[in-house]
Design a protein around this motif. Structure first.
Motif, PDB file in Angstrom:
ATOM      1  N   ILE A 463       0.871  -1.182   0.000  1.00 41.64           N
ATOM      2  CA  ILE A 463       0.000   0.000   0.000  1.00 41.64           C
ATOM      3  C   ILE A 463       0.902   1.224   0.000  1.00 41.64           C
ATOM      4  N   ASN A 464       0.943   1.902  -1.146  1.00 42.72           N
ATOM      5  CA  ASN A 464       1.932   2.954  -1.389  1.00 42.72           C
ATOM      6  C   ASN A 464       1.283   4.334  -1.304  1.00 42.72           C
ATOM      7  N   ASN A 465       1.684   5.104  -0.292  1.00 44.13           N
ATOM      8  CA  ASN A 465       1.234   6.492  -0.190  1.00 44.13           C
ATOM      9  C   ASN A 465       2.395   7.481  -0.311  1.00 44.13           C
ATOM     10  N   GLY A 466       3.585   6.967  -0.614  1.00 44.60           N
ATOM     11  CA  GLY A 466       4.738   7.837  -0.840  1.00 44.60           C
ATOM     12  C   GLY A 466       5.352   8.428   0.420  1.00 44.60           C
ATOM     13  N   PHE A 467       4.868   8.018   1.575  1.00 45.31           N
ATOM     14  CA  PHE A 467       5.343   8.567   2.844  1.00 45.31           C
ATOM     15  C   PHE A 467       5.567   7.442   3.851  1.00 45.31           C
ATOM     16  N   LEU A 468       6.293   7.754   4.901  1.00 49.15           N
ATOM     17  CA  LEU A 468       6.298   6.909   6.089  1.00 49.15           C
ATOM     18  C   LEU A 468       5.030   7.276   6.853  1.00 49.15           C
ATOM     19  N   GLY A 469       3.957   6.561   6.523  1.00 47.60           N
ATOM     20  CA  GLY A 469       2.604   7.030   6.813  1.00 47.60           C
ATOM     21  C   GLY A 469       2.264   7.197   8.272  1.00 47.60           C
ATOM     22  N   MET A 470       2.709   6.291   9.121  1.00 42.60           N
ATOM     23  CA  MET A 470       2.320   6.390  10.527  1.00 42.60           C
ATOM     24  C   MET A 470       2.942   7.605  11.195  1.00 42.60           C
ATOM     25  N   ILE A 552       3.828  -9.180  -6.540  1.00 40.95           N
ATOM     26  CA  ILE A 552       3.705  -7.879  -5.894  1.00 40.95           C
ATOM     27  C   ILE A 552       2.480  -7.165  -6.466  1.00 40.95           C
ATOM     28  N   ILE A 553       1.593  -6.736  -5.581  1.00 41.61           N
ATOM     29  CA  ILE A 553       0.467  -5.884  -5.978  1.00 41.61           C
ATOM     30  C   ILE A 553       0.683  -4.530  -5.315  1.00 41.61           C
ATOM     31  N   GLU A 554       1.021  -3.537  -6.120  1.00 46.68           N
ATOM     32  CA  GLU A 554       1.209  -2.180  -5.592  1.00 46.68           C
ATOM     33  C   GLU A 554      -0.108  -1.421  -5.717  1.00 46.68           C
ATOM     34  N   ILE A 555      -0.608  -0.913  -4.603  1.00 44.40           N
ATOM     35  CA  ILE A 555      -1.872  -0.173  -4.587  1.00 44.40           C
ATOM     36  C   ILE A 555      -1.588   1.261  -4.176  1.00 44.40           C
TER      37      ILE A 555
END
Length: 582
Positions: A463-470, A552-555
């Motif tokens: 699950i790719n949001n481009g950030f270190l999400g937490m 790999i499934i990149e979302i």
């Protein structure tokens, strides 16, 4: 008959029922590798890095209940195990870690690749020791497996000096263990059980709080029976997820920092909290002085040191979760909880757990798991650590045919992929789905080579949001949206030019590195990128058909998507953030 230390080590593994060893060769464990070369009953698993190695051993142990066995060389080989040792120690995972060591004659002389791995790991494992005499080798290995398995399971480190490994000595391997000072608790104190039942019977608002101990002891069936009889509602820690099916009418949800509104409110309002197999860590309790303020607390745990350490309890019971629950079942009776359950359900209806996309038209985290639940109705689900981990614990449906494996106490980024490899090796007939973030997965992405080499059909959902999400989420809520060190697309050339305002990604922002689909293909794995919500199910179905290599499934999701509810560290559980501040 005398044999070499290395041959005795292999013989001991066979005696202990070991069929897989996660190992990496070096100058100070090569003699053991030589002995392994001729042993056909033990499969040698060669990961690409020792941290990946030990997480794979963890995944194997967590999914099978067997002891995971590691073998590495001295110095950096040994120190690369440290994170995994600590991780296993927190979560009660049985490992025996063999580390090569320089000869006893030069220990303490700063020899090449010498480190005091026993000193380094002493506080993060159940037991660690360096073998100084060849005649002690068999006894110490036998003790290592016994300590790892019994009581609260955990990791044991056995340091093997090269001269001990090469020396001839007795071939005998002990059949029994008698360790002075280590006598794990067995059985259940019936008097304490009866006191707990009296307290439970008097409750108007009883609540079960279930931790990972129920899953570790494989007490799921027994616990569900206990709930069916008593009609007491259930909340779980993230390690306790799956202790009871999520479809059970008395299951409320997770508790703690990202627990459901109803679960956290129930803790605050209950009058008897019956806890089984949890350490009451800070992510569960919030502010300790305000945890369960109206409740008397019963605590069952196999580790006496965990009882009343963080939360003082009224009735302590030191016992294995399964043994204790078995004693409870014939003695309990149904309680009148209808009004209490109605209240809890109203809280859940008032503030249900949701995870919509922050941008219209983008894929929502909730939709990812709704489609996962539809396509994968059974299997082993492994997470890395971050926002995706919390969404998994919130939305993944659990039943008797599913198992959830996650890094709970240490929260180790990079855990997911190698742990999934270990789980798949231990369960070749089950589907293994790893859910990771774009940050954590890169910490051990080299293990994709291991999965390809072993032809493991793991589905890796990134699950790719481009950030270190937490951390980015914490910066959003508590640090004025100062996204320091959390953007994974930023490049050197962006400095002084980027006009990112913390709200929208500017058009000038460089592309994400790496391209996970090209990376998958370069390793010999399958790669699928999903950018539309209606393509999720098709991607998961396609991955199910790939049986000769990982997929790999990149979302892609929006970076502003957050995990809610959220309790800020150090705040009480009823102080929940329920809405985003964008």
């Amino acid at each position: 008959m005398e044999i070499t230390g290395s041959q005795l080590i292999i013989n001991s593994l066979i005696e202990e029922g070991v069929d897989k060893i996660f190992a990496y060769p070096g100058g100070y464990d090569k003699d053991i590798f030589d002995a392994l070369y001729h042993e056909k009953d033990i499969e040698l698993i060669l990961p690409r890095h020792e941290q990946g190695l030990i997480h794979a051993a963890e995944g194997y142990a967590r999914s099978t209940g067997k002891v995971g066995v590691c073998l590495v060389t001295s110095g950096p080989g040994a120190t690369n195990l440290v994170t995994g040792i600590a991780d296993a120690n927190y979560d009660g995972i049985p490992l025996v870690c063999f580390t090569g060591q320089v000869a006893t004659s030069v220990i303490g002389n700063d020899a090449f690749q010498e480190v005091d791995i026993v000193g380094i790991t002493r506080t993060i494992c159940k037991y660690s020791t360096t073998i100084r005499k060849r005649e002690d080798l068999g006894r110490v290995i036998k003790e290592a497996f016994y300590i790892a398995r019994t009581g609260k399971p955990g990791p044991v480190v056995v340091d093997l000096p090269s001269n001990i490994v090469g020396e001839f000595g007795p071939s005998k391997y002990p059949k029994t263990v008698d360790i002075r000072g280590y006598k794990p608790s067995t059985g259940v104190h019936i008097g304490q059980i009866k006191k707990a039942l009296e307290m439970l019977k008097s409750a108007k608002k009883p609540l079960f709080l279930i931790g990972g101990g129920v899953n570790i002891s494989h007490a799921n069936e027994e616990f569900e029976k206990l709930v069916d009889i008593t009609k007491v509602p259930v909340i779980t820690t993230i390690m306790g997820k799956g202790a009871i099916p999520t479809s059970h009418p008395l299951f409320i949800g997770n508790v703690g920092m990202h627990g459901s509104y109803a679960s956290n409110k129930a803790v605050n309002e209950c009058d008897v909290l019956f806890s089984i197999g949890t350490r009451f860590n800070d992510r569960v309790t919030g502010k300790i002085s305000e945890f369960a303020p109206n409740a008397k607390i019963i605590h069952i745990d196999i580790d006496s040191a965990s009882i009343s350490r963080n939360i003082v309890v009224n009735i302590p019971i030191v016992a294995d979760a399964k043994d204790a629950i078995k004693e409870l079942i014939p003695l309990v009776e149904e309680l009148d909880t209808k009004q209490w359950i109605k209240q809890i359900k109203s809280w859940d209806k008032e503030h249900p757990v949701t995870a919509p996309s922050s941008v219209e038209g983008c894929i929502s985290p909730q939709a990812i798991f709704e489609n996962l639940n539809k396509v994968f109705t059974d299997g082993i689900f492994v997470t890395d650590v971050g926002q995706h981990q919390m969404w998994t614990t919130q939305f993944l449906e659990m039943n008797k045919n599913k198992q959830l494996i996650t890094s709970g106490g240490l929260g180790t980024m990079g855990f997911g992929l190698p742990a999934a490899i270990g789980a798949q090796l231990g369960n070749p007939d089950k589907r293994v789905i790893c859910i990771a973030g774009d940050g954590g997965v890169q910490m051990t992405i080299q293990e994709l080579a291991t999965a390809v080499q072993l032809e493991l059909p793991i589905t890796l959902v990134i699950i790719n949001n481009g950030f270190l999400g937490m951390v980015r989420q914490m910066q959003q809520f508590f640090h004025d949206k100062n996204y320091s060190g959390t953007c994974l697309r930023k490049r050197k050339s962006c400095e002084g030019k980027c006009n990112f305002d913390g709200n929208n990604i500017p058009e000038c922002c460089p592309p994400y590195t790496p391209d996970f689909i090209k990376l998958a293909e370069s390793y010999g794995a399958y790669g699928i990128r999903v950018m539309d919500e209606d393509k999720l199910s098709d991607a998961f179905e396609e991955a199910k058909q790939n049986t000769d290599a990982p997929t790999i499934i990149e979302i892609l999701i929006d970076f502003k998507d957050v995990v809610l509810p959220m309790v800020q560290g150090g705040k009480p559980l009823d102080n929940m953030l329920l809405e985003t501040n964008y």
